[in-house]
Design a protein around this motif. Structure first.
Motif, PDB file in Angstrom:
ATOM      1  N   GLU A 203      29.756  22.413  32.501  1.00 16.21           N
ATOM      2  CA  GLU A 203      29.798  21.788  31.182  1.00 16.21           C
ATOM      3  C   GLU A 203      28.649  20.794  31.058  1.00 16.21           C
ATOM      4  O   GLU A 203      28.618  19.771  31.732  1.00 16.21           O
ATOM      5  N   GLN A 204      27.692  21.111  30.197  1.00 12.53           N
ATOM      6  CA  GLN A 204      26.520  20.270  30.025  1.00 12.53           C
ATOM      7  C   GLN A 204      26.035  20.370  28.589  1.00 12.53           C
ATOM      8  O   GLN A 204      26.501  21.196  27.815  1.00 12.53           O
ATOM      9  N   ARG A 210      29.681  21.221  25.134  1.00 18.00           N
ATOM     10  CA  ARG A 210      30.659  21.069  26.226  1.00 18.00           C
ATOM     11  C   ARG A 210      32.026  21.636  25.811  1.00 18.00           C
ATOM     12  O   ARG A 210      32.707  22.283  26.611  1.00 18.00           O
ATOM     13  N   GLU A 211      32.422  21.391  24.563  1.00 21.27           N
ATOM     14  CA  GLU A 211      33.703  21.914  24.087  1.00 21.27           C
ATOM     15  C   GLU A 211      33.698  23.435  24.056  1.00 21.27           C
ATOM     16  O   GLU A 211      34.668  24.098  24.436  1.00 21.27           O
ATOM     17  N   THR A 213      31.780  25.422  25.890  1.00 23.88           N
ATOM     18  CA  THR A 213      31.777  25.900  27.279  1.00 23.88           C
ATOM     19  C   THR A 213      33.164  25.813  27.891  1.00 23.88           C
ATOM     20  O   THR A 213      33.607  26.728  28.596  1.00 23.88           O
ATOM     21  N   ARG A 214      33.865  24.711  27.622  1.00 30.75           N
ATOM     22  CA  ARG A 214      35.223  24.554  28.163  1.00 30.75           C
ATOM     23  C   ARG A 214      36.153  25.631  27.609  1.00 30.75           C
ATOM     24  O   ARG A 214      36.956  26.224  28.346  1.00 30.75           O
ATOM     25  N   ASN A 217      35.333  28.971  29.297  1.00 30.44           N
ATOM     26  CA  ASN A 217      35.866  29.044  30.658  1.00 30.44           C
ATOM     27  C   ASN A 217      37.364  29.354  30.651  1.00 30.44           C
ATOM     28  O   ASN A 217      37.853  30.155  31.464  1.00 30.44           O
TER      29      ASN A 217
END
Length: 438
Positions: A203-204, A210-211, A213-214, A217
């Motif tokens: 998460e970068q 980031r949201e 990517t989260r 995942n």
């Protein structure tokens, strides 16, 4: 030809570049009209005043001693062309805009040149040379005190260019840093689409990135968990089905001899059910554990064709060209070839032709399998790759309808492609390709 980039990265860099270019042009014009231009006009006015002063005293045509005395007092020399060349006139740069300004003020056409620091003579770093059209062989040499550049170019172009390059480079780095997580997300999404499950992404980037990517995942882990549960459930159901099938087979063996035809029919049905169960298991598992190796497709085809030589009704024609080795999972690729060849014989015709070729430009290895059967309706060609979809009407097929679905799944796992099409002269053509490199 498309000029504008399609990617968000390219469009953002282009936008920043255009905005910075507009900013540089505005800065260039502002410096030119509000700083450089007034300065050059002031310098030209001072030079014109100096020349007018010399003209009013008739120093241009005055005796040599009088001109030397004037030069000693004012450091302004009035010399001939030969003397001027010795003191650096030949290396001086002509400035048209200053010549025009001086000429307009004094009413006589003037040639204004400025010598650089490397060619100037004396303690003054720069000198201005002025020649009037009324006396072309006489040059007025005026020291330029306080000059800080070798050339009086209108705006500081070099500084603006450096600032622009640094700004564009900084904008490119910023956009690249901003889009790097998006590129990683794109690559991971492509892997998930091919049935792979990459490890959780780091998460970068921005808070929104980031949201996203989260969430990706979590989705990836959820899909993997569902796939694992489906594989486990399918394996469990298949195992549970084989137990009663075994009992039925044992019970059929206990039938009296006069019931052989019943026993044979039961055994054939059991074999068909076992084959269907095997297809379910093959479709459920991903074949990810098999190692990759460089395989020659021609050798694999010849190996499988030998297995069909024991059938008198199977006629295989090979048209194989030289192929380079390609990375593949051998067992999985054998399943693809065996499935396509078996389908060609079972649902097509007793005569099958297999050809291969290599596309050097695209770096792809191709295999083409053709039968001479009835083919498949055009509107059903794409559907046969779907699980439990069959071309029953045209080819009278039986089974679970998972064969081609398994085949396409394996080809996608190899980063290749597969298509079906009807041959103009009759029959069905199954063609797949594999990349030369992974």
């Amino acid at each position: 030809m498309r000029i504008l980039p399609k990617s968000a990265f390219g469009q953002t860099v282009l936008l920043i570049g255009v905005l910075l270019l507009i900013n540089q042009v505005v800065s260039y014009l502002s410096v030119t009209y509000y700083f450089v231009r007034p300065t050059t006009q002031q310098i030209s006015s001072l030079l014109a005043t100096q020349v007018q002063s010399i003209q009013s005293q008739n120093l241009i045509t005055a005796p040599l001693e009088q001109r030397r005395e004037y030069a000693k007092q004012t450091k302004v020399s009035i010399i001939t062309t030969e003397q001027a060349l010795q003191e650096g006139l030949q290396q001086a740069t002509h400035y048209n805009f200053m010549s025009s300004q001086v000429s307009a003020q004094i009413g006589v056409k003037a040639d204004v040149r400025i010598s650089s620091a490397e060619t100037a003579v004396g303690s003054e770093p720069y000198r201005v040379w002025i020649s009037l059209s009324t006396h072309p062989n006489i040059w007025v040499s005026i020291p330029l005190v306080g000059g800080n550049s070798s050339k009086l170019s209108p705006p500081p172009t070099m500084y603006l260019m450096v600032i622009g390059i640094l700004s564009v480079t900084g904008g490119w780095w910023f956009v690249r840093h901003l889009n790097r997580p998006l590129q990683a997300l794109q690559q991971a999404a492509l892997k998930v689409g091919k049935g792979q499950y990459p490890p959780p992404l780091k998460e970068q980037g921005s808070s929104e990135m980031r949201e996203v990517t989260r969430a990706f995942n979590r989705m990836n882990q959820g899909i993997k968990q569902l796939e694992d549960e489906r594989t486990l459930m399918t394996a469990g159901i298949s195992h549970d089905l084989r137990t009663p099938l075994t009992r039925i087979r044992l019970a059929s063996e206990m039938l009296p001899e006069e019931s052989d035809w019943i026993r044979d029919g039961i055994n054939d049905d059991i074999e068909d059910m076992n084959a269907i169960i095997d297809q379910f298991i093959e479709y459920a598992r991903n074949d990810r554990s098999e190692a990759w190796e460089n395989i020659n497709l021609n050798a694999l085809i010849k190996e499988l064709v030998k297995a069909h030589e024991r059938y008198d009704t199977h006629d295989v024609t090979l048209k194989l060209t030289s192929l380079p080795d390609a990375p593949a999972r051998k067992v999985a690729l054998k399943r693809v070839l065996d499935n396509l060849i078996e389908n060609a014989f079972r649902y097509g015709s007793e005569k099958v032709s297999i050809s291969t070729f290599f596309d050097a430009k695209a770096q792809r290895v191709y295999c083409r399998i053709r039968d001479h059967g009835p083919g498949i309706p055009e509107d059903a060609l794409d559907d046969v790759f779907m699980p439990f979809k069959q071309g029953d009407i045209a080819r009278g097929s039986l089974g679970s309808g998972l064969g081609l679905a398994i085949t396409r799944k394996i080809i996608n796992m190899h980063f290749g492609g597969i298509t079906l099409r009807n041959h103009p002269e009759g029959g069905l053509v199954a063609e797949f390709w594999l990349p030369r490199n992974r």
